[in-house]
Design a protein around this motif. Structure first.
Motif, PDB file in Angstrom:
ATOM      1  N   THR A 123      32.833  22.987  10.776  1.00 54.81           N
ATOM      2  CA  THR A 123      31.953  23.004   9.606  1.00 54.81           C
ATOM      3  C   THR A 123      30.829  24.026   9.723  1.00 54.81           C
ATOM      4  OG1 THR A 123      32.400  20.673   9.110  1.00 54.81           O
ATOM      5  CG2 THR A 123      30.378  21.618   8.206  1.00 54.81           C
ATOM      6  N   ASP A 124      30.141  24.041  10.844  1.00 52.82           N
ATOM      7  CA  ASP A 124      28.996  24.952  10.999  1.00 52.82           C
ATOM      8  C   ASP A 124      29.430  26.413  10.879  1.00 52.82           C
ATOM      9  OD1 ASP A 124      27.279  22.846  11.316  1.00 52.82           O
ATOM     10  OD2 ASP A 124      27.257  22.941  13.518  1.00 52.82           O
ATOM     11  N   GLU A 125      30.533  26.772  11.561  1.00 51.96           N
ATOM     12  CA  GLU A 125      31.008  28.152  11.500  1.00 51.96           C
ATOM     13  C   GLU A 125      31.414  28.537  10.080  1.00 51.96           C
ATOM     14  OE1 GLU A 125      31.855  25.894  13.664  1.00 51.96           O
ATOM     15  OE2 GLU A 125      32.183  26.707  15.679  1.00 51.96           O
ATOM     16  N   ILE A 126      32.037  27.612   9.370  1.00 47.36           N
ATOM     17  CA  ILE A 126      32.485  27.890   7.999  1.00 47.36           C
ATOM     18  C   ILE A 126      31.289  28.053   7.064  1.00 47.36           C
ATOM     19  CG2 ILE A 126      33.711  26.914   6.022  1.00 47.36           C
ATOM     20  CD1 ILE A 126      35.614  25.563   8.047  1.00 47.36           C
ATOM     21  N   LEU A 127      30.307  27.191   7.190  1.00 44.52           N
ATOM     22  CA  LEU A 127      29.120  27.296   6.341  1.00 44.52           C
ATOM     23  C   LEU A 127      28.361  28.588   6.610  1.00 44.52           C
ATOM     24  CD1 LEU A 127      27.757  23.613   6.460  1.00 44.52           C
ATOM     25  CD2 LEU A 127      29.030  24.727   4.624  1.00 44.52           C
ATOM     26  N   ASN A 128      28.346  29.030   7.860  1.00 42.67           N
ATOM     27  CA  ASN A 128      27.657  30.276   8.201  1.00 42.67           C
ATOM     28  C   ASN A 128      28.314  31.492   7.559  1.00 42.67           C
ATOM     29  OD1 ASN A 128      25.689  29.033   9.761  1.00 42.67           O
ATOM     30  ND2 ASN A 128      26.861  29.242  11.679  1.00 42.67           N
ATOM     31  N   CYS A 129      29.556  31.323   7.123  1.00 42.60           N
ATOM     32  CA  CYS A 129      30.267  32.421   6.454  1.00 42.60           C
ATOM     33  C   CYS A 129      30.073  32.393   4.934  1.00 42.60           C
ATOM     34  CB  CYS A 129      31.763  32.365   6.786  1.00 42.60           C
ATOM     35  SG  CYS A 129      32.131  32.717   8.518  1.00 42.60           S
ATOM     36  N   GLY A 130      29.255  31.454   4.444  1.00 47.34           N
ATOM     37  CA  GLY A 130      28.927  31.447   3.026  1.00 47.34           C
ATOM     38  C   GLY A 130      29.817  30.580   2.166  1.00 47.34           C
ATOM     39  N   PHE A 131      30.686  29.794   2.764  1.00 45.04           N
ATOM     40  CA  PHE A 131      31.541  28.900   1.966  1.00 45.04           C
ATOM     41  C   PHE A 131      30.724  27.687   1.533  1.00 45.04           C
ATOM     42  CE2 PHE A 131      34.582  25.372   1.559  1.00 45.04           C
ATOM     43  CZ  PHE A 131      35.399  25.910   0.567  1.00 45.04           C
ATOM     44  N   THR A 132      30.756  27.361   0.255  1.00 47.63           N
ATOM     45  CA  THR A 132      29.940  26.265  -0.282  1.00 47.63           C
ATOM     46  C   THR A 132      30.765  25.143  -0.894  1.00 47.63           C
ATOM     47  OG1 THR A 132      29.705  27.457  -2.389  1.00 47.63           O
ATOM     48  CG2 THR A 132      27.977  27.781  -0.728  1.00 47.63           C
ATOM     49  N   GLY A 133      32.078  25.213  -0.786  1.00 44.75           N
ATOM     50  CA  GLY A 133      32.923  24.158  -1.343  1.00 44.75           C
ATOM     51  C   GLY A 133      33.120  23.021  -0.355  1.00 44.75           C
ATOM     52  N   ILE A 135      34.810  21.065   2.521  1.00 45.35           N
ATOM     53  CA  ILE A 135      35.557  21.479   3.706  1.00 45.35           C
ATOM     54  C   ILE A 135      36.690  20.479   3.926  1.00 45.35           C
ATOM     55  CG2 ILE A 135      35.434  21.897   6.191  1.00 45.35           C
ATOM     56  CD1 ILE A 135      32.558  22.757   5.823  1.00 45.35           C
ATOM     57  N   SER A 136      37.859  20.853   3.458  1.00 43.78           N
ATOM     58  CA  SER A 136      39.032  19.992   3.553  1.00 43.78           C
ATOM     59  C   SER A 136      40.269  20.876   3.674  1.00 43.78           C
ATOM     60  CB  SER A 136      39.148  19.091   2.320  1.00 43.78           C
ATOM     61  OG  SER A 136      39.360  19.880   1.154  1.00 43.78           O
ATOM     62  N   VAL A 137      41.377  20.277   4.121  1.00 45.04           N
ATOM     63  CA  VAL A 137      42.603  21.052   4.313  1.00 45.04           C
ATOM     64  C   VAL A 137      43.121  21.607   2.994  1.00 45.04           C
ATOM     65  CG1 VAL A 137      43.273  19.910   6.450  1.00 45.04           C
ATOM     66  CG2 VAL A 137      43.944  18.910   4.243  1.00 45.04           C
ATOM     67  N   GLN A 138      42.760  20.953   1.872  1.00 47.56           N
ATOM     68  CA  GLN A 138      43.183  21.461   0.568  1.00 47.56           C
ATOM     69  C   GLN A 138      42.493  22.795   0.234  1.00 47.56           C
ATOM     70  OE1 GLN A 138      42.254  18.275   1.065  1.00 47.56           O
ATOM     71  NE2 GLN A 138      44.275  17.287   0.861  1.00 47.56           N
ATOM     72  N   ASN A 139      41.373  23.061   0.885  1.00 50.90           N
ATOM     73  CA  ASN A 139      40.602  24.282   0.614  1.00 50.90           C
ATOM     74  C   ASN A 139      40.746  25.338   1.714  1.00 50.90           C
ATOM     75  OD1 ASN A 139      39.555  23.505  -1.864  1.00 50.90           O
ATOM     76  ND2 ASN A 139      37.749  22.526  -0.952  1.00 50.90           N
ATOM     77  N   LYS A 140      41.824  25.254   2.474  1.00 50.39           N
ATOM     78  CA  LYS A 140      42.003  26.238   3.547  1.00 50.39           C
ATOM     79  C   LYS A 140      41.990  27.671   3.010  1.00 50.39           C
ATOM     80  CE  LYS A 140      44.553  23.703   7.124  1.00 50.39           C
ATOM     81  NZ  LYS A 140      45.807  23.663   7.929  1.00 50.39           N
ATOM     82  N   GLU A 141      42.698  27.898   1.921  1.00 45.72           N
ATOM     83  CA  GLU A 141      42.799  29.254   1.383  1.00 45.72           C
ATOM     84  C   GLU A 141      41.437  29.811   0.956  1.00 45.72           C
ATOM     85  OE1 GLU A 141      45.178  31.676  -2.152  1.00 45.72           O
ATOM     86  OE2 GLU A 141      45.986  29.795  -1.349  1.00 45.72           O
ATOM     87  N   PRO A 142      40.629  29.090   0.168  1.00 52.36           N
ATOM     88  CA  PRO A 142      39.307  29.621  -0.171  1.00 52.36           C
ATOM     89  C   PRO A 142      38.376  29.731   1.028  1.00 52.36           C
ATOM     90  CG  PRO A 142      39.617  27.417  -1.102  1.00 52.36           C
ATOM     91  CD  PRO A 142      40.947  27.873  -0.618  1.00 52.36           C
ATOM     92  N   ILE A 143      38.548  28.883   2.037  1.00 50.48           N
ATOM     93  CA  ILE A 143      37.735  28.995   3.253  1.00 50.48           C
ATOM     94  C   ILE A 143      38.048  30.309   3.975  1.00 50.48           C
ATOM     95  CG2 ILE A 143      37.360  28.067   5.566  1.00 50.48           C
ATOM     96  CD1 ILE A 143      37.710  25.259   4.385  1.00 50.48           C
ATOM     97  N   VAL A 144      39.344  30.603   4.120  1.00 49.86           N
ATOM     98  CA  VAL A 144      39.749  31.867   4.752  1.00 49.86           C
ATOM     99  C   VAL A 144      39.248  33.057   3.934  1.00 49.86           C
ATOM    100  CG1 VAL A 144      41.726  33.322   5.329  1.00 49.86           C
ATOM    101  CG2 VAL A 144      41.744  30.893   5.934  1.00 49.86           C
ATOM    102  N   ARG A 145      39.288  32.899   2.616  1.00 47.84           N
ATOM    103  CA  ARG A 145      38.793  33.968   1.751  1.00 47.84           C
ATOM    104  C   ARG A 145      37.307  34.212   1.968  1.00 47.84           C
ATOM    105  NH1 ARG A 145      40.257  38.588  -0.438  1.00 47.84           N
ATOM    106  NH2 ARG A 145      39.225  39.015  -2.422  1.00 47.84           N
TER     107      ARG A 145
END
Length: 334
Positions: A123-133, A135-145
């Protein structure tokens, strides 16, 4: 015009030392300031280097290399070069393969292979990249984006500083005006890699009269050069000196003789580029009675003189030339 002298070496720069210096500098810049797959690299993210203005210096050195006969920095990724041309990043052209940072690439791999539980640990690493949705496996694609865009967009100030350095000699203006023409100087295309075929095509042996025994011996030595170069392409590691830091490759062989390890950039320079091979059939006249002597290289004249007496077989040729290569990396003769 840049003039170079190396500490502890007696060479006088008439072109070869400058090319040697620029070759080593561009290679060092690629290693120190860029990261990513070969020939698809982006600037290494470093606010310390940015704050010190080092990327401006990098741009200036690359401009000098291109203007004064050094190698082209053909290690840029396509998106990074496009930004140098127009100052814009097109998000539609970016995918996860654009990410050069090893930690962010690892984060992408972890997200793609994660379960619901393991994803929460990122979670922390993902949030540091600016993702605001969510955090779930359904959102893997937008997280990678989001990680991809973060990896690229944070490099904009660094690329802007690099562009400032490229203004030397008006290079950046040329890139903006003629992006397609200049692209092969930054993004790897065809016909830029030094291989055995290019070196052999550049060799101009000064042969004795046809039909003589000297002529046949000289042809054998030219064939030995060809065999060694193709052997180095198959596996350069086994041609390395046990005590030497570098194995021989076609590019390093060419740099040893001429000072440059790259294909000339201009078509006119490439057409006239030649490595002269001479043959010394009477080295006793130069050195008296002796058991061994080595090839003599004149980088400024792009010439190598082979001692025929000590290279009668391929094994002798290989041993003498490799020893000369590993021990003769300095400019010692004036």
């Amino acid at each position: 015009m840049l003039k170079v002298s190396f500490f502890g070496e007696a060479g006088i720069d008439t072109g070869a030392l400058r090319k040697e210096f620029l070759t080593e500098m561009v290679a060092g810049i690629e290693t120190r300031f860029f990261e990513g797959p070969p020939h698809q690299k982006s600037p290494r993210y470093s606010l310390t280097d940015f704050d010190s203005g080092l990327f401006r210096t990098v741009g200036e050195i690359l401009a000098v290399s291109l203007a004064q006969g050094g190698p082209a920095p053909t290690f840029f990724s396509q998106w990074a070069y496009s930004y140098l041309c127009n100052g814009q990043i097109n998000p539609t052209q970016l995918d996860k393969n654009t990410v050069a940072d090893s930690q962010l690439r690892l984060l992408i791999d972890q997200v793609e292979s994660s379960t619901e539980q393991s994803l929460q640990g990122l979670t922390d690493e993902i949030l540091n990249c600016g993702f605001t949705g969510a955090i779930s496996v359904q959102n893997k694609e937008p997280i990678v984006r989001a990680i991809t865009l973060h990896a690229v967009l944070r490099l904009q100030p660094i690329l802007e500083q690099l562009k400032e350095g490229l203004q030397l000699y008006g290079l950046h203006l040329l890139i903006k005006q003629y992006p397609e023409i200049c692209q092969p100087l930054f993004v790897l295309g065809g016909d830029v890699k030094v291989n055995a075929e290019f070196v052999m095509a550049s060799i101009h042996p000064q042969l004795s009269e046809k039909g003589t025994s000297k002529h046949q011996v000289e042809l054998d030595l030219v064939n030995f050069i060809q065999d060694l170069l193709y052997e180095s392409e198959e596996g350069p590691e086994h041609l390395a000196d046990e005590d030497g830091p570098r194995s021989i490759t076609p590019a390093r062989f060419l740099q040893w003789i001429t000072g440059q390890g790259h294909v000339p950039l201009l078509p006119s320079e490439k057409k006239d580029f030649a490595v002269v091979v001479k043959f010394n059939h009477n080295c006793e006249a130069d050195f008296g009675n002796h058991s061994i002597c080595y090839p003599v290289v004149s980088s400024c004249a792009k010439t190598i003189v082979l001692p025929v007496k000590h290279m009668k077989s391929y094994s002798q040729f290989r041993m003498v030339l490799l020893e000369a290569f590993h021990l003769g990396q300095e400019f010692n003769n004036v």
